[in-house]
Design an enzyme around this catalytic site. Structure first.
Site, PDB file in Angstrom:
ATOM      1  N   CYS A 405       0.838  -1.204   0.000  1.00 56.21           N
ATOM      2  CA  CYS A 405       0.000   0.000   0.000  1.00 56.21           C
ATOM      3  C   CYS A 405       0.873   1.255   0.000  1.00 56.21           C
ATOM      4  O   CYS A 405       1.407   1.622  -1.041  1.00 56.21           O
ATOM      5  CB  CYS A 405      -0.972  -0.033   1.166  1.00 56.21           C
ATOM      6  SG  CYS A 405      -2.334   1.154   0.990  1.00 56.21           S
ATOM      7  N   HIS A 533      -3.512  -5.034   0.341  1.00 59.45           N
ATOM      8  CA  HIS A 533      -2.945  -5.499   1.609  1.00 59.45           C
ATOM      9  C   HIS A 533      -2.987  -7.029   1.659  1.00 59.45           C
ATOM     10  O   HIS A 533      -3.961  -7.622   2.136  1.00 59.45           O
ATOM     11  CB  HIS A 533      -3.755  -4.935   2.786  1.00 59.45           C
ATOM     12  CG  HIS A 533      -3.517  -3.487   3.053  1.00 59.45           C
ATOM     13  ND1 HIS A 533      -2.644  -3.040   4.013  1.00 59.45           N
ATOM     14  CD2 HIS A 533      -4.037  -2.378   2.467  1.00 59.45           C
ATOM     15  CE1 HIS A 533      -2.640  -1.715   4.026  1.00 59.45           C
ATOM     16  NE2 HIS A 533      -3.473  -1.284   3.086  1.00 59.45           N
ATOM     17  N   GLU A 535      -1.576  -9.060   3.576  1.00 56.08           N
ATOM     18  CA  GLU A 535      -1.497  -9.629   4.925  1.00 56.08           C
ATOM     19  C   GLU A 535      -2.863 -10.024   5.467  1.00 56.08           C
ATOM     20  O   GLU A 535      -2.969 -10.915   6.317  1.00 56.08           O
ATOM     21  CB  GLU A 535      -0.815  -8.647   5.893  1.00 56.08           C
ATOM     22  CG  GLU A 535      -1.592  -7.389   6.243  1.00 56.08           C
ATOM     23  CD  GLU A 535      -1.363  -6.223   5.297  1.00 56.08           C
ATOM     24  OE1 GLU A 535      -1.586  -5.066   5.700  1.00 56.08           O
ATOM     25  OE2 GLU A 535      -0.978  -6.472   4.136  1.00 56.08           O
TER      26      GLU A 535
END
Length: 572
Positions: A405, A533, A535
């Site tokens: 990001c 993102h 994650e």
């Protein structure tokens, strides 16, 4: 539907989220369909406008909901996909009740905390608990409800009262309560009085614990557990000592060894599942236990420098940390994270209060001696210069790099400044009045500038690989991926061709083909940025591919891990 509520006493931050997730995993390992709900007593509608330094990470859900970080724990442990409604806040429930009152739904009655607000909370829990979360059309059978905060806090009182009533609404055989308490060590002696006081307060509010999970630094002796049992009016088998362990992934195994599921099986009169579902659950838990052994037995380490602006509260990056852990486990390495404050990294002259020469040199030593560098997401101008320097160091020294990001945008700006030699290249976020020729990152035109909460590009979106050579595409083993987003800015489309001609290749775009999603630099071992993102979708047994690539490259195993992807896809 069976409901298991997890509450906490004595102090906040006691580990309710990990215990709630672990309890859910145990139910899942026995073949049950499991869901989770998190109650947060704060007045915010959601976590979207809260500072990471105030509350930790904002976790983004598939539907774009911005939620408490514990929902990330639930998704990672249980491999479920939750919705914004699975995070219930005081702000949400009051807004819901007030909107009903404005519509006249209460038929002129005086709207009160009891029964109107407490009924609304119970209705919410019942409705949301039935939402399928595992990709099937079948409703869950077990719902884990975590009550945030500490029992006794004034803001949580309406929820405690609602849960007191809820146990009678659903019936005693369908409701169990796990209360997490602290057993501190004072001058070398374990003290049970805080737990006794916490249970006394809980009972005074009309809730009786079925399990007391005692958080402690060391194993509890039988005598201590019997003492807690006697003074808290529960059986000795209802007191569990949950001591500190080397990894939170050990907690479900610990709870299984403490025979928690045997207790719940009798207490909740659980129905037997089919042999097929039981076998799937057993395979899941076998893999989980094998993972904890890998963690303990790994002899080699991999060091990742995490360069961010919120490093004072490491929960600000908890999903990134967990994804790094998952990837290190896949690579058979012990993870070492070096937390590098980007503000200190870029402050050679000591202009910021608190920055010393020693801190500056320590930050650079940590960066330069790491095997890989990760720059995560964030907002605002603070610490940006240090992030740009980190991206430059990684690129020039061929150190594996991943930008997520903001870290993606940072690397684009660094490339423009130091490869295209446009020293004024920047983002509209950092310099709103920037000249067009220097504007490499733009405010997305469709984003609402009038409000902060819930106005970003949020939730799951497609990213399509272009067909250009890509290390990341090989790791995904797919041309189209679904990842979660949370951003207001994008790469300036007018700058794409110049960047690509200079070697920064945009290998993935959104479904319109106009918004850049992933870049790579061909002649570097692993220099990758992604606007999304990754994650958020990392799972314990199925790590995020961009982060797995970083850790694998930093471990010298990128080719090996890439080739093994088909064989290693998790059955989770």
């Amino acid at each position: 539907m069976k409901y298991v509520v997890v509450s906490g006493g004595v102090i906040s931050g006691i580990g309710k989220g990990v215990i709630a997730s672990s309890v859910g995993l145990l139910f899942k390992s026995h073949g049950y369909r499991v869901t989770s709900i998190k109650i947060d007593p704060y007045m915010n509608i959601d976590a979207g406008t809260m500072s990471p330094l105030e509350h930790g990470e904002v976790f983004v859900l598939k539907d774009g909901g911005e939620a408490d970080l514990d929902l990330g724990n639930y998704e990672r442990y249980l491999n479920v996909t939750l919705t914004r409604d699975h995070n219930l806040t005081t702000g949400k429930i009051y807004k819901h009740v007030i909107e009903k009152e404005r519509r006249g739904d209460y038929l002129g009655k005086t709207v009160q905390i009891v029964p109107h607000l407490t009924n609304a909370i119970q209705d919410w829990l019942e409705t949301v608990s039935k939402i399928p979360v595992d990709g099937s059309d079948e409703s869950p059978e077990i719902c884990i409800i975590e009550l945030g905060g500490t029992v006794g806090d004034i803001e949580s009182m309406p929820f405690v009262e609602a849960l007191r009533q809820f146990q009678f609404r659903v019936g005693a055989d369908n409701f169990a309560l796990v209360h997490v308490s602290l057993v501190p060590v004072i001058h070398g002696e374990l003290k049970t009085k805080p737990t006794q006081a916490a249970i006394r307060e809980l009972r005074s509010l009309g809730l009786t614990p079925d399990i007391i999970a005692c958080r402690c630094t060391e194993k509890l002796s039988r005598a201590i557990m019997e003492k807690i049992s006697m003074f808290c009016h529960v059986g000795p088998d209802q007191v569990l000592g949950v001591h500190d362990v080397s990894s939170t992934y050990h907690v479900p195994v610990m709870l299984e060894e403490l025979k928690l599921m045997s207790y719940f099986s009798q207490r909740l009169h659980l129905d037997k599942v089919t042999p097929e579902r039981q076998a799937i659950g057993e395979r899941l838990f076998t893999r989980w236990k094998a993972l904890t052994m890998v963690h303990d037995q790994s002899s080699q380490s991999v060091t990742i420098a995490l360069v961010g602006k919120y490093v004072d509260l490491q929960d600000s990056y908890i999903s990134v940390v967990k994804a790094l852990e998952h990837s290190a486990l896949r690579c058979g390495r012990k993870l070492v994270i070096r937390w590098v404050d980007s503000e200190i990294l870029g402050d050679q002259d000591g202009n910021n209060a608190g920055t010393t020469k020693a801190a500056f040199h320590e930050a650079w030593a940590n960066l330069c001696t790491s095997d890989g560098i990760l720059v995560p997401g964030g907002f605002g101008t603070r610490g940006i210069h240090g992030m740009i320097l980190a991206a430059q160091w990684a690129r020039e020294n061929k150190v594996p790099y991943l930008g997520i990001c903001l870290g993606f945008q940072i690397a684009v700006i660094e490339y423009a400044r130091n490869v295209l030699n446009n020293k004024n290249a920047t983002s509209e976020e950092f310099l709103p009045e920037v000249k067009d020729e220097d504007k490499y990152i733009l405010y997305m035109p469709e984003v609402d500038k009038s409000q902060m909460g819930g106005t970003m590009r949020l939730g799951e979106r497609e990213a399509r690989f272009t067909g250009a050579p890509s290390k990341l595409q090989k790791l995904y083993n797919s041309d189209v991926v679904l990842e979660r987003h949370r951003h207001r800015y994008e790469v300036n489309p007018d700058k794409i061709s110049g960047l690509e001609e200079a070697g920064l290749k945009f290998v993935s775009k959104d479904d319109s083909g106009e918004r850049m999603e992933v870049f790579e630099v061909d002649n570097l071992p692993y220099y990758v940025g992604c606007q999304y993102h990754p994650e958020y979708l990392s799972r314990v047994l199925d790590p995020s591919k961009p982060i797995l690539g970083l850790v694998a490259a930093a471990s010298g195993k990128l080719d090996e891990i890439t080739e093994a992807q088909d064989e290693l896809e998790a059955e989770f």
